[in-house]
Design an enzyme around this catalytic site. Structure first.
Site, mmCIF file in Angstrom:
data_model
loop_
_atom_site.group_PDB
_atom_site.id
_atom_site.type_symbol
_atom_site.label_atom_id
_atom_site.label_comp_id
_atom_site.label_asym_id
_atom_site.label_seq_id
_atom_site.Cartn_x
_atom_site.Cartn_y
_atom_site.Cartn_z
ATOM 1 C CD GLU A 97 -20.527 -4.656 8.650
ATOM 2 O OE1 GLU A 97 -19.614 -5.509 8.707
ATOM 3 O OE2 GLU A 97 -21.129 -4.391 7.602
ATOM 4 C CG HIS A 100 -5.009 22.227 1.109
ATOM 5 N ND1 HIS A 100 -4.549 23.485 0.816
ATOM 6 C CD2 HIS A 100 -4.002 21.606 1.760
ATOM 7 C CE1 HIS A 100 -3.309 23.608 1.255
ATOM 8 N NE2 HIS A 100 -2.951 22.483 1.829
ATOM 9 C CE LYS A 131 -26.910 -8.068 3.045
ATOM 10 N NZ LYS A 131 -26.311 -9.310 3.595
#
Lengths: 443, 443
Positions: free
Chosen positions: A282, A303, A417
């Site tokens: 951010e 792995h 948003k």
């Protein structure tokens, strides 16, 4: 235990060398100065610089309420998203026993219907407090979660009981949640104006749930304070590990390494990794710039991602986090006739094996062309974590400024948003809704 | 519920178009053929192609032992790493209630001393079964974990009790674990020779712990079988979603998009994302090629990685996973005077809000220059998950072959293992140990 967080960059060569770092000393010094005298980009959001000292002021109130919660409630439901979620979650996960009851649960950090229904069903016969954390109160996820849980709790608590059991962490003076909490006479804690969400772990945003979980606030803050002192005094790119980390990353980025893998060797670090991803992603990820932050949990991910890290595309670099000391020592026993062919490690501890896995990995990855460095943290404890938090916060500020972006805003978070608000029919978004409806229909 | 997994690629334009996909039809058809007639690279490891059918053979035994575990034990400790861990973990997490007791716990998926000590302490007064999963028995993490837990359990169980309580999933005929299990007369399940770890979720490797957790094996296999039928019959790059996904990724990769973000809108998907990361990272990440697989949990990560996804460097593409149906419906209530300003969503369900978050995000990211596609899965259930597993497995095989690598080996995983073995003093690694000791000293 008294040792500080430190950084080892020897395996970054030839991509990063001491000389290359020193070449950037002037630039780094000037950024360092611009942070402490508050003249840098985004200088309205530098409150985090002094939080380890400032936190002592609200510390007493936080501890008192946390004690009440620990005493009176089975569970605290912490409602928040982004910075209002990850700092608390990371700290509690890092410090707690994974197989003991965890008394802080989270809600409002996504919009899963099944999750909320499971939680509400689980809480039916439990005693509950709620901490709703939102600066404005306008973020959909926590706002909806808060409305839903109020409805649930109203089934079993009176208004005055609810008043006692709901604590709001919000803006000092304004906003939907502030006004609502005032009206309902909920107890309130304040999110400082000059501290962004991802830098807020050492404000009441993080500290109340962390204290409610029984973690040691004092040590956490002490750790952060010690790193604050170091970062304030020292602007030398080779001596201040946060500056070294920021500048090394910048050099790697300039060489086309645009993905960082933060690889920790303890599973308890997983959500610190998530916190770190928000902090770096951010802060840097804007203007089509930034290093994409990813995390790995070792040796588990050796792995899974190990193959790619060893031999895949080479746009990556890796930052190991190595914890110097664990709580428990487990020695591997010797067994007669060696039926599982492991006697060669008998007598060594599990931590010895883990340390050798780390050493083996860093040289293997280096040989595979994956430059890597190591952040050494003294131990799995609150002091070290406090140091790490401040270390990363200071580093990302410097790193963002080196990339010439404002590390303290997040303009891009608004895009989804706004679309979501429009699609949900929020007043004021009618035009955007019409546009989106058209796109959806067109599919 | 009967709808199949499908793929929507409309927001990949102009990077990927139907025409560009069709241009690759000949290549894709030839790869499709080379998989089913077993002539492709790595053709010794194609057993997973027919697992949904094959699994029925061992199905009965697995269910019987799983029932015994559910009846006689408080907990099953599943010991394994990589493919011997992630398939079971992902399935159980995806299908279970997060706030109810989880009876399958994991060990040997890392080397954390604190984790092992916490688990052993927790298990002291519990009734326990163990499933140790390792083809060779030579992988350090599970081998050490198995030695340690045998020591713990020997404190409370007799030899004959232990014999009943330990189940080994291992090679059919050879290897350390096979020989040990034979000698101790543990019950054994077999890992087929022609199925690699990351493709083994539908063998007893995954199926035993999954069944012990109470998940619906039959539906899981039915889902996988339906996708197997589709993938076998259909070699059309536009009609077979696994082929579309593989080919679209390949086109994106050729345009410099070398990081994929798998973004799911349910928290239960988190470990399916981890499973997917192994499947893709390990299959493609070799010869300095491959798309780096990363995952995001939405909407949580819209408040952490969201900024970067919207405005950061543009080497990314995104694949959404959208679940069509959830178990629980929660309706958002209307409140008089609207104190929290949310009445505009009153009457909508939480799932409606989540769906609009997904829609809002995909258009926002597309506008930000982040090409994205969507995998639609019918529901959060075993059938859908079975479809998804086979969908991803088939896709990664095609994708790896398009990149001209062998998708079924993992030569790079050995590098750290060898270093670790050397550092731990394993016989036969003396020369490598001397070299590494020198490097470590030199620091």
């Amino acid at each position: 235990m008294k040792k500080d967080v430190s950084l080892d960059i020897s395996l970054l060569e030839p991509h990063v060398t001491k000389d290359k770092l020193k070449d950037l000393q002037t630039k780094v010094s000037s950024i360092h100065k611009s942070l402490w005298n508050k003249t840098c980009k985004g200088n309205g959001f530098l409150g985090w610089l002094n939080l380890p000292t400032e936190a002592e002021k609200t510390f007493g109130d936080v501890k008192e309420v946390a004690e009440e919660i620990r005493h009176d409630a089975d569970y605290l439901i912490s409602i928040g998203i982004g910075g209002s979620y990850l700092g608390a979650r990371a700290t509690i996960d890092f410090l707690s026993d994974p197989f003991q009851k965890q008394n802080v649960l989270f809600l409002g950090h996504h919009i899963s219907s099944d999750y909320a229904a499971s939680l509400f069903s689980f809480l039916k016969d439990k005693d509950v407090y709620v901490n709703v954390i939102s600066k404005s109160g306008g973020t959909t996820e926590p706002a909806v979660a808060f409305r839903l849980i109020r409805q649930e709790l109203a089934k079993k608590y009176s208004d005055s009981e609810l008043q006692k059991r709901i604590i709001a962490t919000t803006d000092a003076k304004k906003g939907i949640l502030h006004d609502f909490a005032e009206k309902e006479k909920y107890r309130r804690f304040v999110i400082p104006d000059d501290v962004g969400g991802r830098f807020s772990v050492l404000t009441p945003v993080g500290l109340l749930p962390i204290a409610a979980a029984g973690c040691d606030l004092q040590e956490l803050l002490k750790g952060a304070k010690s790193m604050q002192d170091l970062c304030e005094k020292n602007d030398n790119v080779l001596d201040n590990p946060a500056l070294t980390y920021a500048t090394a990353r910048y050099l790697l980025y300039q060489q086309g390494k645009n993905v960082e893998v933060l690889s920790a060797f303890e599973p308890f670090f997983q959500y610190v990794g998530e916190w770190w991803k928000q902090l770096f992603g951010e802060s840097e990820g804007k203007e089509n710039k930034g290093i994409y932050p990813t995390a790995a949990n070792m040796t588990t991910d050796l792995h899974s991602l190990g193959q790619y890290l060893q031999e895949g595309e080479r746009m990556l670099f890796e930052t190991f986090v190595r914890l110097g000391q664990t709580y428990a020592e487990i020695s591997i026993p010797h067994i007669e006739k060696d039926p599982d062919k492991l006697n060669f490690v008998a007598g060594q501890t599990l931590s010895d094996v883990n340390e050798n896995a780390y050493l083996g990995t860093k040289y293997a990855h280096c040989d595979g062309g994956l430059p890597n460095m190591t952040i050494n943290a003294p131990a799995r404890n609150a002091f070290s974590l406090g140091q790490l938090y401040y270390f990363f916060e200071f580093a990302v500020a410097v790193s963002g400024l080196l990339m010439d972006v404002n590390p303290f805003n997040q303009p891009g978070v608004e895009a989804y948003k706004k679309n979501m608000s429009a699609l949900l029919g929020k007043p004021g978004f009618e035009e955007q809704k019409a546009k989106l409806d058209k796109k959806i229909k067109g599919e």
